[in-house]
Design a protein around this motif. Structure first.
Motif, PDB file in Angstrom:
ATOM      1  N   GLN A   1       0.813  -1.211   0.000  1.00 32.09           N
ATOM      2  CA  GLN A   1       0.000   0.000   0.000  1.00 32.09           C
ATOM      3  C   GLN A   1       0.851   1.268   0.000  1.00 32.09           C
ATOM      4  OE1 GLN A   1      -3.506  -0.242   2.771  1.00 32.09           O
ATOM      5  NE2 GLN A   1      -2.588  -2.225   3.285  1.00 32.09           N
ATOM      6  N   PHE A   2       1.983   1.262   0.699  1.00 31.62           N
ATOM      7  CA  PHE A   2       2.802   2.480   0.735  1.00 31.62           C
ATOM      8  C   PHE A   2       3.224   2.882  -0.671  1.00 31.62           C
ATOM      9  CE2 PHE A   2       6.637  -0.122   0.241  1.00 31.62           C
ATOM     10  CZ  PHE A   2       7.503   0.736  -0.412  1.00 31.62           C
ATOM     11  N   TYR A   3       3.439   1.886  -1.530  1.00 26.84           N
ATOM     12  CA  TYR A   3       3.864   2.146  -2.903  1.00 26.84           C
ATOM     13  C   TYR A   3       2.702   2.707  -3.724  1.00 26.84           C
ATOM     14  CZ  TYR A   3       5.361   1.189  -7.695  1.00 26.84           C
ATOM     15  OH  TYR A   3       5.662   1.315  -9.023  1.00 26.84           O
ATOM     16  N   LEU A   4       1.538   2.091  -3.660  1.00 27.89           N
ATOM     17  CA  LEU A   4       0.404   2.534  -4.467  1.00 27.89           C
ATOM     18  C   LEU A   4      -0.119   3.904  -4.035  1.00 27.89           C
ATOM     19  CD1 LEU A   4      -1.594  -0.811  -4.886  1.00 27.89           C
ATOM     20  CD2 LEU A   4      -0.145   0.348  -6.576  1.00 27.89           C
ATOM     21  N   ARG A   5       0.049   4.249  -2.762  1.00 25.63           N
ATOM     22  CA  ARG A   5      -0.437   5.555  -2.287  1.00 25.63           C
ATOM     23  C   ARG A   5       0.223   6.720  -3.022  1.00 25.63           C
ATOM     24  NH1 ARG A   5       0.406   3.405   3.068  1.00 25.63           N
ATOM     25  NH2 ARG A   5      -1.553   2.508   3.843  1.00 25.63           N
ATOM     26  N   ARG A   6       1.341   6.481  -3.649  1.00 21.36           N
ATOM     27  CA  ARG A   6       2.042   7.546  -4.363  1.00 21.36           C
ATOM     28  C   ARG A   6       1.252   8.019  -5.580  1.00 21.36           C
ATOM     29  NH1 ARG A   6       7.565   8.232  -3.698  1.00 21.36           N
ATOM     30  NH2 ARG A   6       8.165   7.614  -1.597  1.00 21.36           N
TER      31      ARG A   6
ATOM     32  N   VAL B   1     -10.085   3.308  -6.454  1.00 20.67           N
ATOM     33  CA  VAL B   1     -10.073   2.413  -5.296  1.00 20.67           C
ATOM     34  C   VAL B   1      -9.032   2.906  -4.296  1.00 20.67           C
ATOM     35  CG1 VAL B   1     -10.787   0.412  -6.670  1.00 20.67           C
ATOM     36  CG2 VAL B   1      -8.344   0.849  -6.303  1.00 20.67           C
ATOM     37  N   TYR B   2      -9.213   2.527  -3.058  1.00 19.88           N
ATOM     38  CA  TYR B   2      -8.181   2.744  -2.057  1.00 19.88           C
ATOM     39  C   TYR B   2      -7.087   1.693  -2.245  1.00 19.88           C
ATOM     40  CZ  TYR B   2     -11.532   5.759   0.358  1.00 19.88           C
ATOM     41  OH  TYR B   2     -12.421   6.768   0.673  1.00 19.88           O
ATOM     42  N   PRO B   3      -5.839   1.999  -1.947  1.00 22.08           N
ATOM     43  CA  PRO B   3      -4.767   1.014  -2.109  1.00 22.08           C
ATOM     44  C   PRO B   3      -5.007  -0.296  -1.368  1.00 22.08           C
ATOM     45  CG  PRO B   3      -3.818   3.193  -1.851  1.00 22.08           C
ATOM     46  CD  PRO B   3      -5.292   3.341  -1.629  1.00 22.08           C
ATOM     47  N   ILE B   4      -5.733  -0.237  -0.252  1.00 17.39           N
ATOM     48  CA  ILE B   4      -6.000  -1.460   0.499  1.00 17.39           C
ATOM     49  C   ILE B   4      -6.946  -2.403  -0.256  1.00 17.39           C
ATOM     50  CG2 ILE B   4      -8.034  -0.650   1.760  1.00 17.39           C
ATOM     51  CD1 ILE B   4      -6.910  -2.053   4.246  1.00 17.39           C
ATOM     52  N   GLN B   5      -7.626  -1.877  -1.279  1.00 21.20           N
ATOM     53  CA  GLN B   5      -8.639  -2.658  -1.982  1.00 21.20           C
ATOM     54  C   GLN B   5      -8.110  -3.399  -3.211  1.00 21.20           C
ATOM     55  OE1 GLN B   5     -11.316   0.819  -2.510  1.00 21.20           O
ATOM     56  NE2 GLN B   5     -12.843  -0.347  -1.362  1.00 21.20           N
ATOM     57  N   THR B   6      -6.828  -3.320  -3.480  1.00 18.17           N
ATOM     58  CA  THR B   6      -6.325  -3.887  -4.722  1.00 18.17           C
ATOM     59  C   THR B   6      -4.968  -4.541  -4.522  1.00 18.17           C
ATOM     60  OG1 THR B   6      -5.913  -3.387  -7.074  1.00 18.17           O
ATOM     61  CG2 THR B   6      -5.171  -1.755  -5.463  1.00 18.17           C
TER      62      THR B   6
ATOM     63  N   PRO C   1       3.773  13.410 -19.505  1.00 20.12           N
ATOM     64  CA  PRO C   1       2.767  12.415 -19.127  1.00 20.12           C
ATOM     65  C   PRO C   1       3.178  11.714 -17.830  1.00 20.12           C
ATOM     66  CG  PRO C   1       3.364  12.201 -21.448  1.00 20.12           C
ATOM     67  CD  PRO C   1       4.349  13.149 -20.836  1.00 20.12           C
ATOM     68  N   PRO C   2       2.263  11.524 -16.897  1.00 19.40           N
ATOM     69  CA  PRO C   2       2.625  10.856 -15.642  1.00 19.40           C
ATOM     70  C   PRO C   2       2.947   9.386 -15.864  1.00 19.40           C
ATOM     71  CG  PRO C   2       0.267  11.264 -15.725  1.00 19.40           C
ATOM     72  CD  PRO C   2       0.854  11.962 -16.907  1.00 19.40           C
ATOM     73  N   PHE C   3       3.846   8.880 -15.056  1.00 21.29           N
ATOM     74  CA  PHE C   3       4.150   7.458 -15.107  1.00 21.29           C
ATOM     75  C   PHE C   3       2.959   6.659 -14.592  1.00 21.29           C
ATOM     76  CE2 PHE C   3       8.602   9.080 -14.499  1.00 21.29           C
ATOM     77  CZ  PHE C   3       9.080   8.666 -15.743  1.00 21.29           C
ATOM     78  N   LEU C   4       2.691   5.550 -15.246  1.00 19.32           N
ATOM     79  CA  LEU C   4       1.753   4.563 -14.742  1.00 19.32           C
ATOM     80  C   LEU C   4       2.532   3.531 -13.930  1.00 19.32           C
ATOM     81  CD1 LEU C   4      -0.249   3.885 -18.042  1.00 19.32           C
ATOM     82  CD2 LEU C   4      -1.014   5.294 -16.109  1.00 19.32           C
ATOM     83  N   THR C   5       1.814   2.717 -13.185  1.00 16.97           N
ATOM     84  CA  THR C   5       2.418   1.544 -12.576  1.00 16.97           C
ATOM     85  C   THR C   5       1.429   0.390 -12.720  1.00 16.97           C
ATOM     86  OG1 THR C   5       3.611   0.698 -10.648  1.00 16.97           O
ATOM     87  CG2 THR C   5       1.596   1.966 -10.217  1.00 16.97           C
TER      88      THR C   5
ATOM     89  N   ILE D   1       8.113   5.259  -9.128  1.00 16.80           N
ATOM     90  CA  ILE D   1       7.887   5.470  -7.694  1.00 16.80           C
ATOM     91  C   ILE D   1       6.989   6.678  -7.454  1.00 16.80           C
ATOM     92  CG2 ILE D   1       9.985   4.306  -6.897  1.00 16.80           C
ATOM     93  CD1 ILE D   1      11.362   7.030  -6.769  1.00 16.80           C
ATOM     94  N   GLY D   2       6.327   7.127  -8.493  1.00 14.09           N
ATOM     95  CA  GLY D   2       5.392   8.240  -8.400  1.00 14.09           C
ATOM     96  C   GLY D   2       5.032   8.707  -9.788  1.00 14.09           C
ATOM     97  N   PRO D   3       4.018   9.549  -9.925  1.00  9.05           N
ATOM     98  CA  PRO D   3       3.586  10.006 -11.248  1.00  9.05           C
ATOM     99  C   PRO D   3       4.682  10.701 -12.057  1.00  9.05           C
ATOM    100  CG  PRO D   3       1.938  10.517  -9.593  1.00  9.05           C
ATOM    101  CD  PRO D   3       3.143  10.040  -8.856  1.00  9.05           C
ATOM    102  N   HIS D   4       5.670  11.288 -11.382  1.00 10.38           N
ATOM    103  CA  HIS D   4       6.743  11.974 -12.113  1.00 10.38           C
ATOM    104  C   HIS D   4       8.126  11.575 -11.590  1.00 10.38           C
ATOM    105  CE1 HIS D   4       4.201  14.547 -14.562  1.00 10.38           C
ATOM    106  NE2 HIS D   4       3.414  14.664 -13.507  1.00 10.38           N
ATOM    107  N   ARG D   5       8.217  10.388 -11.029  1.00  9.29           N
ATOM    108  CA  ARG D   5       9.500   9.907 -10.506  1.00  9.29           C
ATOM    109  C   ARG D   5       9.725   8.457 -10.898  1.00  9.29           C
ATOM    110  NH1 ARG D   5      11.942  12.990  -6.326  1.00  9.29           N
ATOM    111  NH2 ARG D   5      10.779  14.916  -5.952  1.00  9.29           N
ATOM    112  N   LEU D   6      10.939   8.195 -11.371  1.00  7.34           N
ATOM    113  CA  LEU D   6      11.301   6.850 -11.814  1.00  7.34           C
ATOM    114  C   LEU D   6      12.610   6.441 -11.149  1.00  7.34           C
ATOM    115  CD1 LEU D   6      10.727   4.469 -13.876  1.00  7.34           C
ATOM    116  CD2 LEU D   6      12.330   5.666 -15.416  1.00  7.34           C
TER     117      LEU D   6
END
Length: 339
Positions: free
Chosen positions: A43-48, A71-76, A229-233, A255-260
């Motif tokens: 979840q800490f990763y997806l919250r980004r 969805v909330y990160p806890i849901q996936t 364009p923002p990064f996907l994960t 590791i975030g929409p604009h960080r790799l």
């Protein structure tokens, strides 16, 4: 003697039956709630990728059409009881999650904060560098298909060992014992394969050789401008180009929409990422994470739905554990069946 599960002195160690009445175990059950929802993408990763509503955009294709929802990160990106150890008392059944995976993620979250503040800060910080390397290794080995492949490896090894085990069992069998070793195990320990898998998974994830190779690589964080364009994960976000031994090998992890996050073996490869035009880099990374996704791609919003619809799950490379299973099977296959 002292019970290995709870520390309570017994003539014999606790069993699943005796632990129910053990005062130490009753206290332990009340002291901590064990986790049964096991997130293979933490979840800490997806919250980004979370917006103001604390949700992320989840893309999937459960049927023919692409599906999108917030969805909330806890849901996936979870599977209930994925790392559960079968055939042991309930008090220790979730130890792989509670004592290994959860600490791996917690330490990685702290290490990532330092990495983002300045990669040079972790170059001489062995603890945080190792914590991040361990997290990367976990992404190579913690997925549901990794657990399934490891179970197949254990089953294959059991079949290889079975002839000699049959001989030993027949030589030492007592009159009241079952006729065969298979019957003996089925009666005494039917969950042995699943327990072997969960005993081996942390050890494999904490592979010293791979960890040293990751620690030795060049690390950097590429930051793209807001107009890129923002990064996907995705549910398989880590991309590895080649084997570690090859000079051109690199790993990427959004590791975030604009960080790799990027790990490379050479300064030349690192420079390539830093000089890559942001829009082209985002397109390349987003293509990789979407193609190798199994179920889910994640983003900030729904704007990339057409892109994801075209690429999701179209080119999933074999996992490290799957390749290990296939190599072992090829090595032990009869000569007539080898290619």
């Amino acid at each position: 003697m002292v019970c290995g599960f709870c520390g309570h002195p017994y003539i014999r160690p606790c069993t699943a039956e005796t632990e129910a009445a053990c005062p130490n175990m009753i206290w332990l059950r009340g002291a901590a709630q064990q986790s049964t929802r096991h997130h293979y993408i933490p979840q800490f990763y997806l919250r980004r990728w979370a917006g103001d509503d604390d949700k992320i955009c989840e893309f999937s294709r459960p049927h023919k059409n692409i599906h999108r929802q917030r969805v909330y990160p806890i849901q996936t990106a979870f599977k209930d009881r994925l790392y559960e150890k079968p055939g042991v008392p309930k008090s220790i059944a979730q130890q792989v999650e509670d004592k290994f995976m959860s600490p791996v993620d917690n330490f990685a979250a702290k290490a990532l904060d330092v990495i983002e503040a300045g990669v040079e800060k972790v170059r001489n910080d062995a603890e945080r560098r190792s914590a991040w390397s361990l997290f990367l290794m976990s992404l190579m080995m913690r997925m549901p298909e990794d657990v399934a492949a490891l179970a197949q490896i254990e089953e294959d090894q059991w079949k290889l060992d079975l002839p000699s085990l049959r001989e030993k069992y027949a030589a030492n069998r007592k009159p009241d014992d079952p006729e065969t070793i298979e019957e003996f195990i089925e009666k005494r320990d039917p969950e042995y394969i699943g327990r072997w898998v969960m005993n081996g998974l942390p050890e494999l994830t904490h592979h010293e050789g791979i960890g040293q190779l990751l620690n030795a690589m060049r690390w950097c964080v590429v930051v793209t401008p807001d107009d890129a364009p923002p990064f996907l994960t995705s549910d398989r976000p880590l991309f590895m180009s080649k084997t570690f031994s090859e000079a051109e090998c690199y790993l990427t992890l959004p590791i975030g929409p604009h960080r790799l996050f990027v790990a490379t073996n050479t300064e030349e490869t690192e420079r390539k990422f830093k000089d890559w035009p942001p829009k082209e880099l985002a397109l390349e990374v987003n293509s990789q994470v979407a193609k190798q996704a199994v179920k889910y791609v994640y983003g900030l919003d729904h704007s990339e739905v057409e892109f994801v619809d075209k690429l999701i799950s179209t080119d999933r490379p074999p996992r490290l554990m799957e390749m290990l299973r296939d190599r072992r099977r090829q090595r032990h296959a009869p000569a007539s069946r080898r290619p």
